[in-house]
Motif scaffolding. Structure first.
Motif, PDB file in Angstrom:
ATOM      1  N   VAL A 179      -1.466  -2.978   0.559  1.00 55.20           N
ATOM      2  CA  VAL A 179      -2.264  -3.847   1.669  1.00 55.20           C
ATOM      3  C   VAL A 179      -1.816  -5.117   1.705  1.00 55.20           C
ATOM      4  O   VAL A 179      -2.036  -6.128   1.004  1.00 55.20           O
ATOM      5  CB  VAL A 179      -3.838  -3.806   2.008  1.00 55.20           C
ATOM      6  N   ALA A 180      -1.673  -5.389   3.195  1.00 56.80           N
ATOM      7  CA  ALA A 180      -1.318  -6.930   3.126  1.00 56.80           C
ATOM      8  C   ALA A 180      -2.223  -7.469   4.402  1.00 56.80           C
ATOM      9  O   ALA A 180      -2.296  -6.886   5.782  1.00 56.80           O
ATOM     10  CB  ALA A 180      -0.271  -7.815   3.358  1.00 56.80           C
ATOM     11  N   ILE A 181      -2.401  -8.597   4.225  1.00 55.89           N
ATOM     12  CA  ILE A 181      -3.605  -9.292   4.891  1.00 55.89           C
ATOM     13  C   ILE A 181      -3.160 -10.783   5.333  1.00 55.89           C
ATOM     14  O   ILE A 181      -2.577 -11.072   5.368  1.00 55.89           O
ATOM     15  CB  ILE A 181      -4.885  -9.798   3.890  1.00 55.89           C
ATOM     16  N   VAL A 182      -2.712 -10.517   6.598  1.00 52.46           N
ATOM     17  CA  VAL A 182      -2.478 -11.950   7.525  1.00 52.46           C
ATOM     18  C   VAL A 182      -2.467 -11.779   8.672  1.00 52.46           C
ATOM     19  O   VAL A 182      -2.463 -10.927   9.066  1.00 52.46           O
ATOM     20  CB  VAL A 182      -0.618 -11.222   6.848  1.00 52.46           C
ATOM     21  N   ASP A 183      -1.778 -13.198   9.375  1.00 52.44           N
ATOM     22  CA  ASP A 183      -2.120 -14.205  10.544  1.00 52.44           C
ATOM     23  C   ASP A 183      -0.694 -13.706  11.167  1.00 52.44           C
ATOM     24  O   ASP A 183       0.089 -14.389  11.008  1.00 52.44           O
ATOM     25  CB  ASP A 183      -3.100 -14.408  10.645  1.00 52.44           C
ATOM     26  N   TYR A 184       0.186 -12.926  11.774  1.00 49.60           N
ATOM     27  CA  TYR A 184       0.668 -11.770  11.961  1.00 49.60           C
ATOM     28  C   TYR A 184       1.362 -12.859  14.059  1.00 49.60           C
ATOM     29  O   TYR A 184       2.207 -13.024  14.398  1.00 49.60           O
ATOM     30  CB  TYR A 184       1.523 -10.294  12.171  1.00 49.60           C
ATOM     31  N   ASP A 185       0.072 -12.614  14.369  1.00 49.38           N
ATOM     32  CA  ASP A 185      -0.096 -13.045  15.595  1.00 49.38           C
ATOM     33  C   ASP A 185       0.216 -14.938  15.967  1.00 49.38           C
ATOM     34  O   ASP A 185      -0.585 -15.233  17.019  1.00 49.38           O
ATOM     35  CB  ASP A 185      -0.615 -12.308  16.968  1.00 49.38           C
ATOM     36  N   ASP A 186      -0.249 -15.286  15.059  1.00 50.59           N
ATOM     37  CA  ASP A 186      -0.645 -16.464  14.486  1.00 50.59           C
ATOM     38  C   ASP A 186      -1.703 -17.006  15.453  1.00 50.59           C
ATOM     39  O   ASP A 186      -2.077 -18.387  16.188  1.00 50.59           O
ATOM     40  CB  ASP A 186       0.793 -17.519  15.688  1.00 50.59           C
ATOM     41  N   ASP A 187      -3.452 -16.335  15.746  1.00 54.59           N
ATOM     42  CA  ASP A 187      -4.180 -16.119  16.616  1.00 54.59           C
ATOM     43  C   ASP A 187      -4.844 -16.890  15.820  1.00 54.59           C
ATOM     44  O   ASP A 187      -6.544 -16.866  16.384  1.00 54.59           O
ATOM     45  CB  ASP A 187      -4.564 -14.898  17.663  1.00 54.59           C
ATOM     46  N   GLY A 188      -5.240 -16.876  14.416  1.00 48.96           N
ATOM     47  CA  GLY A 188      -6.005 -17.537  13.880  1.00 48.96           C
ATOM     48  C   GLY A 188      -6.872 -16.372  12.864  1.00 48.96           C
ATOM     49  O   GLY A 188      -7.893 -16.495  12.085  1.00 48.96           O
ATOM     50  N   PHE A 189      -6.925 -15.048  13.339  1.00 43.36           N
ATOM     51  CA  PHE A 189      -7.368 -14.619  12.743  1.00 43.36           C
ATOM     52  C   PHE A 189      -6.919 -12.662  11.688  1.00 43.36           C
ATOM     53  O   PHE A 189      -5.601 -13.072  12.728  1.00 43.36           O
ATOM     54  CB  PHE A 189      -8.402 -13.503  14.002  1.00 43.36           C
ATOM     55  N   PRO A 190      -7.437 -12.644  11.178  1.00 41.46           N
ATOM     56  CA  PRO A 190      -6.196 -11.817   9.934  1.00 41.46           C
ATOM     57  C   PRO A 190      -5.849 -10.686  10.212  1.00 41.46           C
ATOM     58  O   PRO A 190      -7.286  -9.932  10.787  1.00 41.46           O
ATOM     59  CB  PRO A 190      -7.196 -12.529   8.154  1.00 41.46           C
ATOM     60  N   ASP A 191      -4.996 -10.419  10.269  1.00 42.83           N
ATOM     61  CA  ASP A 191      -4.499  -9.039  10.694  1.00 42.83           C
ATOM     62  C   ASP A 191      -4.275  -8.231   9.270  1.00 42.83           C
ATOM     63  O   ASP A 191      -4.099  -9.067   8.052  1.00 42.83           O
ATOM     64  CB  ASP A 191      -3.147  -8.841  11.317  1.00 42.83           C
ATOM     65  N   LEU A 192      -4.096  -7.342   9.673  1.00 39.25           N
ATOM     66  CA  LEU A 192      -4.282  -5.456   7.952  1.00 39.25           C
ATOM     67  C   LEU A 192      -2.785  -5.485   8.936  1.00 39.25           C
ATOM     68  O   LEU A 192      -2.930  -4.398   9.635  1.00 39.25           O
ATOM     69  CB  LEU A 192      -5.989  -5.309   7.852  1.00 39.25           C
ATOM     70  N   PHE A 193      -1.976  -4.626   7.604  1.00 34.76           N
ATOM     71  CA  PHE A 193      -0.811  -4.120   7.081  1.00 34.76           C
ATOM     72  C   PHE A 193      -1.222  -2.992   6.150  1.00 34.76           C
ATOM     73  O   PHE A 193      -1.407  -3.598   4.695  1.00 34.76           O
ATOM     74  CB  PHE A 193       0.288  -4.978   7.685  1.00 34.76           C
ATOM     75  N   PHE A 194      -1.397  -1.535   6.492  1.00 31.53           N
ATOM     76  CA  PHE A 194      -1.597  -0.735   5.260  1.00 31.53           C
ATOM     77  C   PHE A 194       0.269   0.067   4.804  1.00 31.53           C
ATOM     78  O   PHE A 194       0.646   1.082   5.549  1.00 31.53           O
ATOM     79  CB  PHE A 194      -2.558  -0.003   5.547  1.00 31.53           C
ATOM     80  N   VAL A 195       0.810  -0.044   4.091  1.00 31.69           N
ATOM     81  CA  VAL A 195       1.522   0.714   3.588  1.00 31.69           C
ATOM     82  C   VAL A 195       1.684   2.170   3.319  1.00 31.69           C
ATOM     83  O   VAL A 195       0.297   2.936   2.767  1.00 31.69           O
ATOM     84  CB  VAL A 195       2.193   0.140   2.228  1.00 31.69           C
ATOM     85  N   ASN A 196       2.110   3.461   4.015  1.00 35.27           N
ATOM     86  CA  ASN A 196       1.521   4.665   3.582  1.00 35.27           C
ATOM     87  C   ASN A 196       3.041   5.351   3.299  1.00 35.27           C
ATOM     88  O   ASN A 196       3.964   4.628   3.190  1.00 35.27           O
ATOM     89  CB  ASN A 196       1.728   5.374   5.584  1.00 35.27           C
ATOM     90  N   GLY A 197       2.579   6.565   2.697  1.00 35.02           N
ATOM     91  CA  GLY A 197       3.627   7.131   2.034  1.00 35.02           C
ATOM     92  C   GLY A 197       4.149   8.295   2.472  1.00 35.02           C
ATOM     93  O   GLY A 197       4.827   8.054   3.816  1.00 35.02           O
ATOM     94  N   ALA A 198       4.263   9.420   1.506  1.00 32.21           N
ATOM     95  CA  ALA A 198       4.840  10.897   2.196  1.00 32.21           C
ATOM     96  C   ALA A 198       3.927  11.260   1.555  1.00 32.21           C
ATOM     97  O   ALA A 198       3.571  11.928   0.379  1.00 32.21           O
ATOM     98  CB  ALA A 198       6.054  10.621   2.395  1.00 32.21           C
ATOM     99  N   ARG A 199       4.748  12.896   1.673  1.00 29.65           N
ATOM    100  CA  ARG A 199       4.003  14.531   1.138  1.00 29.65           C
ATOM    101  C   ARG A 199       5.364  14.625   0.575  1.00 29.65           C
ATOM    102  O   ARG A 199       6.256  14.223   1.361  1.00 29.65           O
ATOM    103  CB  ARG A 199       3.405  15.182   1.917  1.00 29.65           C
ATOM    104  N   LEU A 200       5.576  15.428  -0.730  1.00 27.81           N
ATOM    105  CA  LEU A 200       6.411  16.669  -1.511  1.00 27.81           C
ATOM    106  C   LEU A 200       6.710  17.695  -0.281  1.00 27.81           C
ATOM    107  O   LEU A 200       7.986  17.841   0.413  1.00 27.81           O
ATOM    108  CB  LEU A 200       6.055  16.462  -2.410  1.00 27.81           C
ATOM    109  N   ALA A 201       5.782  18.198   0.160  1.00 26.31           N
ATOM    110  CA  ALA A 201       6.370  19.470   1.144  1.00 26.31           C
ATOM    111  C   ALA A 201       4.799  19.514   2.329  1.00 26.31           C
ATOM    112  O   ALA A 201       4.214  19.786   1.937  1.00 26.31           O
ATOM    113  CB  ALA A 201       6.168  21.018   0.423  1.00 26.31           C
TER     114      ALA A 201
END
Length: 349
Positions: free
Chosen positions: A61-83
């Motif tokens: 997980v990354a907590i980052v202000d990607y749009d520079d509006d002064g509020f922290p945004d969230l990025f969640f990394v997702n995985g996958a399944r074998l089948a």
């Protein structure tokens, strides 16, 4: 690197409790994720069983202000399944924009971040010094650099930046740093089990495939490890792999999860500590000349107090006793204690 099965946003409420007649503060954690709009599932292999060790890591997980509006945004990394089940769409990572009212909006597709893959970790930094925070995501088999275009969208610049890999690796943790102090961000990437061993052996098929008497997925003991990688940031926005020149490849393969950047000896140069699973953790001392020397055992941060290697997971640093030196805390796998290393100065803990 932490295993995250669901996304949770918690609110802490302090209320009064009683202990020996004296009111004590009580932390009351409440799950606000659904109300906040954080509803996407994080998929990491099977829900109930894990056939291979690949299904046990990821979900950064990354907590980052990607749009520079002064509020922290969230990025969640997702995985996958074998089948995947028939009709199941491939999981994608999710970017949530902070709506400023205690809620978040899923802007993944609008931001151009809907790529699929077996995601692991993420780190954020302004690698091209344009004033916008970029994202680097690690995957099983590859790694991706997403450049923040400053208009709410991202572009995959992995190939153009020189970060495409010539052979697949099981990349796990990552960290931006300026190891040579030239004003441009460099990139440290850890790796876990060897790429080919991630799905090589069936549960219970070898001596290292048992846990408390039960046949389980294999590893990491008995599997091949990997080495860490270091990429130097160049003035033209590209990166050069300097892992060998910097001395990282002199260290034996291990099972790296989480890298931590800190100045361990207060010499003004950033060092890197790596939490390894089931092997001694590493401390790469920055020599100030473009090279690193691994000093984890000598510095006292490789093993626990009994001289035993632990299954390191996550790691952080802080000056807990306020003596001017950064200390290290490392979380470990089930049935083991957390490790706290007090910095004694002069390169020892």
């Amino acid at each position: 690197m932490k295993l995250i099965i669901g996304c949770v946003l918690a609110l802490t409420v302090l209320s009064a409790g009683q202990h020996d007649g004296v009111p004590k503060p009580v932390a009351d954690f409440r799950d606000l994720a659904p109300a906040a709009g954080l509803t996407a599932r994080t998929i990491i292999g099977g829900d109930r069983t894990k056939q291979y060790i690949l299904e046990t890591t990821g979900g950064g997980v990354a907590i980052v202000d990607y749009d520079d509006d002064g509020f922290p945004d969230l990025f969640f990394v997702n995985g996958a399944r074998l089948a995947p089940a028939d009709g199941d769409a491939a999981p994608v990572s999710h970017l949530y924009r902070n709506s400023h009212y205690g809620t978040f909006a899923d802007v993944t597709r609008d931001a151009g971040l809907s790529a699929t893959g077996w995601g692991q970790g993420v780190c954020a930094g302004d690698y091209d010094n344009d004033g916008h925070v970029d994202l680097f995501v690690t995957y099983y088999g590859r790694q991706v650099l997403y450049r923040n275009k400053g208009d709410g969208t991202f572009a995959d610049v992995t190939r153009a930046s020189g970060l495409s890999q010539s052979s697949p690796r099981w990349n796990t943790g990552c960290a931006f740093l300026d190891f040579n102090r030239d004003g441009r961000l460099d990139l440290f990437v850890s790796a876990y089990v060897d790429y080919g061993d991630a799905m090589r052996f069936a549960p219970g098929s070898r001596n290292n495939c048992f846990w408390k008497g039960l046949g389980v997925m294999c590893g990491p003991h008995g599997l091949a490890g990997s080495r860490n990688a270091l990429y130097r940031g160049n003035a033209d926005g590209t990166f050069t792999d300097v892992s060998e020149a910097a001395g990282l490849l002199k260290v034996s393969p291990a099972f790296g999860l989480t890298p931590l950047v800190l100045d361990a000896d207060n010499d003004g140069w950033p060092d890197v500590y790596v939490a390894n699973d089931s092997t001694a953790s590493l401390l790469f001392h920055n020599n100030g000349n473009g090279t690193f020397t691994e000093i984890g055992l000598r510095a006292g941060v490789a093993l626990n107090a009994d001289g035993r290697a632990q299954a390191g997971m996550g790691v952080s640093a802080g000056d807990y006793n306020r003596d001017g030196w950064l200390d290290i805390v490392k979380t470990n796998f089930d049935d083991d204690t957390t490790s706290l290393y007090r910095n004694l100065g002069a390169g020892s803990f």
